[in-house]
Structure formats: structure tokens, C-alpha cells
Design a protein around this motif. Sequence first.
Motif, mmCIF file in Angstrom:
data_model
loop_
_atom_site.group_PDB
_atom_site.id
_atom_site.type_symbol
_atom_site.label_atom_id
_atom_site.label_comp_id
_atom_site.label_asym_id
_atom_site.label_seq_id
_atom_site.Cartn_x
_atom_site.Cartn_y
_atom_site.Cartn_z
ATOM 1 N N GLY A 77 86.541 -29.240 55.176
ATOM 2 C CA GLY A 77 87.263 -28.016 54.897
ATOM 3 C C GLY A 77 86.413 -26.765 54.849
ATOM 4 N N VAL A 78 85.066 -26.906 54.848
ATOM 5 C CA VAL A 78 84.198 -25.737 54.794
ATOM 6 C C VAL A 78 84.327 -24.939 56.084
ATOM 7 C CG1 VAL A 78 81.796 -24.955 54.680
ATOM 8 C CG2 VAL A 78 82.568 -26.839 53.232
ATOM 9 N N ALA A 79 84.537 -23.635 55.957
ATOM 10 C CA ALA A 79 84.680 -22.790 57.145
ATOM 11 C C ALA A 79 83.385 -22.753 57.942
ATOM 12 C CB ALA A 79 85.064 -21.368 56.721
ATOM 13 N N ILE A 80 83.498 -22.662 59.255
ATOM 14 C CA ILE A 80 82.329 -22.557 60.109
ATOM 15 C C ILE A 80 81.874 -21.108 60.137
ATOM 16 C CG2 ILE A 80 81.411 -22.966 62.415
ATOM 17 C CD1 ILE A 80 83.623 -24.944 62.888
ATOM 18 N N THR A 174 69.211 -33.106 55.772
ATOM 19 C CA THR A 174 70.144 -33.763 56.692
ATOM 20 C C THR A 174 71.337 -34.328 55.943
ATOM 21 O OG1 THR A 174 68.362 -34.324 58.232
ATOM 22 C CG2 THR A 174 70.395 -35.615 58.383
ATOM 23 N N SER A 175 71.072 -35.001 54.834
ATOM 24 C CA SER A 175 72.155 -35.586 54.047
ATOM 25 C C SER A 175 73.136 -34.519 53.580
ATOM 26 C CB SER A 175 71.571 -36.333 52.841
ATOM 27 O OG SER A 175 72.599 -36.873 52.034
ATOM 28 N N THR A 176 72.627 -33.382 53.164
ATOM 29 C CA THR A 176 73.494 -32.285 52.731
ATOM 30 C C THR A 176 74.389 -31.812 53.869
ATOM 31 O OG1 THR A 176 71.923 -31.523 51.057
ATOM 32 C CG2 THR A 176 73.529 -29.909 51.871
ATOM 33 N N LEU A 177 73.823 -31.666 55.059
ATOM 34 C CA LEU A 177 74.583 -31.162 56.199
ATOM 35 C C LEU A 177 75.662 -32.136 56.668
ATOM 36 C CD1 LEU A 177 71.674 -29.559 58.245
ATOM 37 C CD2 LEU A 177 73.482 -28.365 56.996
ATOM 38 N N LEU A 178 75.506 -33.416 56.355
ATOM 39 C CA LEU A 178 76.462 -34.415 56.813
ATOM 40 C C LEU A 178 77.533 -34.750 55.776
ATOM 41 C CD1 LEU A 178 74.061 -36.896 58.666
ATOM 42 C CD2 LEU A 178 75.578 -35.186 59.679
ATOM 43 N N ARG A 179 77.398 -34.227 54.565
ATOM 44 C CA ARG A 179 78.380 -34.510 53.526
ATOM 45 C C ARG A 179 79.690 -33.771 53.782
ATOM 46 N NH1 ARG A 179 75.301 -32.471 48.637
ATOM 47 N NH2 ARG A 179 77.452 -31.950 48.027
ATOM 48 N N ASP A 181 81.848 -33.128 51.329
ATOM 49 C CA ASP A 181 82.218 -32.356 50.147
ATOM 50 C C ASP A 181 81.253 -31.218 49.858
ATOM 51 O OD1 ASP A 181 80.027 -33.845 49.432
ATOM 52 O OD2 ASP A 181 80.851 -34.578 47.540
ATOM 53 N N VAL A 182 80.338 -30.919 50.775
ATOM 54 C CA VAL A 182 79.362 -29.867 50.523
ATOM 55 C C VAL A 182 80.039 -28.497 50.604
ATOM 56 C CG1 VAL A 182 78.680 -29.669 52.945
ATOM 57 C CG2 VAL A 182 77.051 -29.047 51.170
ATOM 58 N N ASP A 183 79.628 -27.585 49.728
ATOM 59 C CA ASP A 183 80.204 -26.250 49.819
ATOM 60 C C ASP A 183 79.412 -25.422 50.834
ATOM 61 O OD1 ASP A 183 78.054 -24.620 48.509
ATOM 62 O OD2 ASP A 183 78.622 -25.783 46.750
ATOM 63 N N LEU A 188 74.648 -23.903 54.040
ATOM 64 C CA LEU A 188 73.870 -22.840 54.665
ATOM 65 C C LEU A 188 72.410 -22.908 54.233
ATOM 66 C CD1 LEU A 188 73.758 -20.306 56.424
ATOM 67 C CD2 LEU A 188 74.394 -18.971 54.408
ATOM 68 N N ARG A 189 72.171 -23.169 52.953
ATOM 69 C CA ARG A 189 70.792 -23.271 52.460
ATOM 70 C C ARG A 189 70.051 -24.415 53.145
ATOM 71 N NH1 ARG A 189 73.242 -21.968 47.428
ATOM 72 N NH2 ARG A 189 73.417 -24.189 46.901
ATOM 73 N N ALA A 190 70.718 -25.535 53.295
ATOM 74 C CA ALA A 190 70.083 -26.686 53.939
ATOM 75 C C ALA A 190 69.801 -26.400 55.407
ATOM 76 C CB ALA A 190 70.976 -27.912 53.797
ATOM 77 N N ARG A 191 70.752 -25.752 56.076
ATOM 78 C CA ARG A 191 70.583 -25.442 57.492
ATOM 79 C C ARG A 191 69.414 -24.486 57.710
ATOM 80 N NH1 ARG A 191 75.846 -23.360 59.245
ATOM 81 N NH2 ARG A 191 75.012 -21.254 59.217
ATOM 82 N N VAL A 192 69.338 -23.459 56.893
ATOM 83 C CA VAL A 192 68.266 -22.475 57.018
ATOM 84 C C VAL A 192 66.923 -23.105 56.671
ATOM 85 C CG1 VAL A 192 67.343 -20.336 56.064
ATOM 86 C CG2 VAL A 192 69.772 -20.494 56.653
ATOM 87 N N ALA A 193 66.896 -23.911 55.617
ATOM 88 C CA ALA A 193 65.636 -24.543 55.212
ATOM 89 C C ALA A 193 65.101 -25.460 56.298
ATOM 90 C CB ALA A 193 65.847 -25.325 53.915
ATOM 91 N N LEU A 194 65.978 -26.228 56.910
ATOM 92 C CA LEU A 194 65.541 -27.134 57.974
ATOM 93 C C LEU A 194 65.031 -26.355 59.180
ATOM 94 C CD1 LEU A 194 65.216 -29.968 59.045
ATOM 95 C CD2 LEU A 194 67.657 -29.997 59.634
#
Length: 406
Positions: A77-80, A174-179, A181-183, A188-194
Motif C-alpha cells: 500500500g505504500v505509494a511509489i 534489503t529486508s526493509t525494502l522487501l517488507r 508493511d514498511v512505511d 526511502l531511508r533504506a533505499r538511499v542508504a543502500l
Amino acid sequence: MHQATRLAPAPLPTHRSCPFDPPEEYRWLREREPVSRLAFPDGKTGWLLTRHRDVRALLADDRFSSDRLKASLPVRGVAIRPVTDDERAGMLISMDPPEHTRYRRLLTRYFTVRRMRTLAPRVERIVADHLAAMERSGPPVDLVPAFALPVPSLVICELLGVPYTDRGAFQGWTSTLLRLDVDEAEALRARVALLEYMHALVVAKRARPDGGLLSELITRESAEDPLTDEELAGIGRLLLVAGHETTANMLALGTYALVSRPEAREALLRARPEEVSRAVEELLRYLTIVQFGLVRVAKEDVDLAGVRIRAGETVVASLAAANRDPGQFDRPDALDLSREPSQHVAFGHGVHQCLGQQLARVEMEVALPALFRRFPTLRPDVPPEQVPLRDDMLIYGVHALPLTWG
């Protein structure tokens, strides 16, 4: 042309009654409404394909775009959020030709069958080391952190030239980006950090190249088609995430399926080397860990399988449903390790078919037989209902797999 017959769009089926089977509703849809209306979490509607021939046709059709910024997501459900040009650079899985073609052509030479086969001795050593560690620690063991996750993580780190000591960080992102239920802020923080991590690594490789693929891309492509640091970081991020996450889940879920079916485990133990690859292909088909399918967006009005799909509509190709299609596979719901090679779509199809599929095959063909040769009495250490399934993740598998032997 006609429209599908279901009165109202419905959400994507997600409930599993068996950990190894896709949702039962796919069977009904494939038989009665193979191109069905789909309701997305963002409120839009689109289409779901469940037949093997329709899925392959969609994925090979250049009238459909792979640009995920234009698509609705089937489950999350998180908006792209719009991404920056730096974030988009090198992310070939979300590009269409000719932009995609440029990257794909550049990378394909590094992932040929022959080149991946040369990695087999190193994969064998990594597998043997982790099996020896399992034996020293003794049962019970959680196969995910002891074997399934570290083996492909170490292989892809060595291939790319990524420090394995950083695995805790990139596995967490990676785990955060694949969840599911992530907000949005956390994703965004995980994507930028990676991405920042990979960018810093690329800068370091430019200064001091090593034998890894990132350095090879830097040194070998400069004369013919130079890549920017942003492109290299995007390519590296994609290969690192896909290169460990998918194979790790196939190893864990494949092992779970085999220990749950003694006859299949025995068939793998008896398999000659030339038969192991057939067994791996069957596990890939049977389990299909890309559980929610692949999305495409119609660039124009398209007639597909008797249905008019309008420009801008999102279409979901269910790989799991396609790989259980009785129109393509005999006894599709049976795990038959002796099954003749088939046109399964576990790696997708068309120009976006998984770039690293040959590496995944090598890792599975080495790791699974070695695991069961070392531990022929391997079995679950908890009841099936206590095995935590990854139905809350974009890539299916198990979060943990407690096993014992002896």
C-alpha cells in the motif's frame, strides 16, 4: 474483443493453504477467468494473468512497459515516490528498450553459462565451509542464518567485490525494502542508504580496482561505453540485492520442501550430476518465490487473450499461477524432480528475464545436493505451523527453518 466476466475487480489472491502452493484461487481464475480484473491498493484497477501462455506473451510484448513508476503495485500500500535521476540510473529492471538494451548488452557477457560455471569450485568451497560449521555446532540449527543466507551472500560479494563484512548492513536494507508493511519513510531511508553505500564503493573501486565485477565494469567499459558512478552504483545495488536475496530464499524454501517430502529428498540424493540440474529446475517451477508476479503497464490499447487492455493500465503476470498451469505442465501440483525440462517462468521471460539466473542455478546445483549428502537425515525440528513463512515479503520463503539430524 470482450471484457472479463467478473462483476467487480478483486484484490490479488494472497492466502496460502499450503506453504509450497500458490493461493488456491489462482486455479479457479486460470480455468474460468484467466485475464481477470484486479483491484490495486492505490484504488486503481488493472488486470491479472494466470495462464502460462498469456504470461509469456505479456512479458515478451514490447507494447507493455516495465517502468515501475507508471505501475500500480499489486499488494503493497505504500505509494511509489518519484525517484531522482541518480536513483534511477542503472536500474535496468525498470527500463524499456533502448535504454534497457544498453545496460543488458553490457552486462550479459559477465553472466554467461560458461562464466558462471567457472565459479562452481569456489561455490563448492563456500558450501563445504558452511556445512562443516553446521556439523561442528551440532543440531538443531536454523538453516537460514547458518547456510541459506550466507552462501549466496558470500558468493555475490566475491563476484562484485563487495566486502562481506558489510553483509549486516546490506542484508538489513534489503529486508526493509522487501517488507510489505514498511512505511514510506523507512523504505526511502533504506533505499538511499543502500545507494549511498554502493556509490561510495564505486568511488573506492575507481581509485583502487580489484578483481570484482564492479572494477571490471569500470576498467573494461571505459573505452566503448563509459558508465557514470551513478549508473555503476545502480547496477551494483541491483545485482547485490537480487544476487543474494532470491537464491537464499530458494535454498531455504527448497530445503523445506525436500525435508517435508522424503521421497523427493531421496530422489535428490540418488540423482546423478546430470540429473541435479533437472531437479533444480523443478524446484524453481514448483516454488516460484516471486510470489506476487511481475507488473507491466500498457503503452497503448492492447488486445491480449481476448481482452482489451487500455493504455496506462497495469497488468500483473502471476508467475506462480503460470508455473502451475495444467495446460503447460503435466501434474503441475506435484513436485517431480525427474520432470523433463520445461518452459517455467520462475526467472521471468523476454528481455527482462533474470540476468543472474545462471549463477542461481550453479549455487542451487552445488548447495542442495551437498547439504543432503552431509546430512541425509535432515528433518524439521518444529511442527509445520511453527515455521515462519515470508508471506509478508515481496520474495517468498521462510524467515527461519529449524532443522535437526541424526
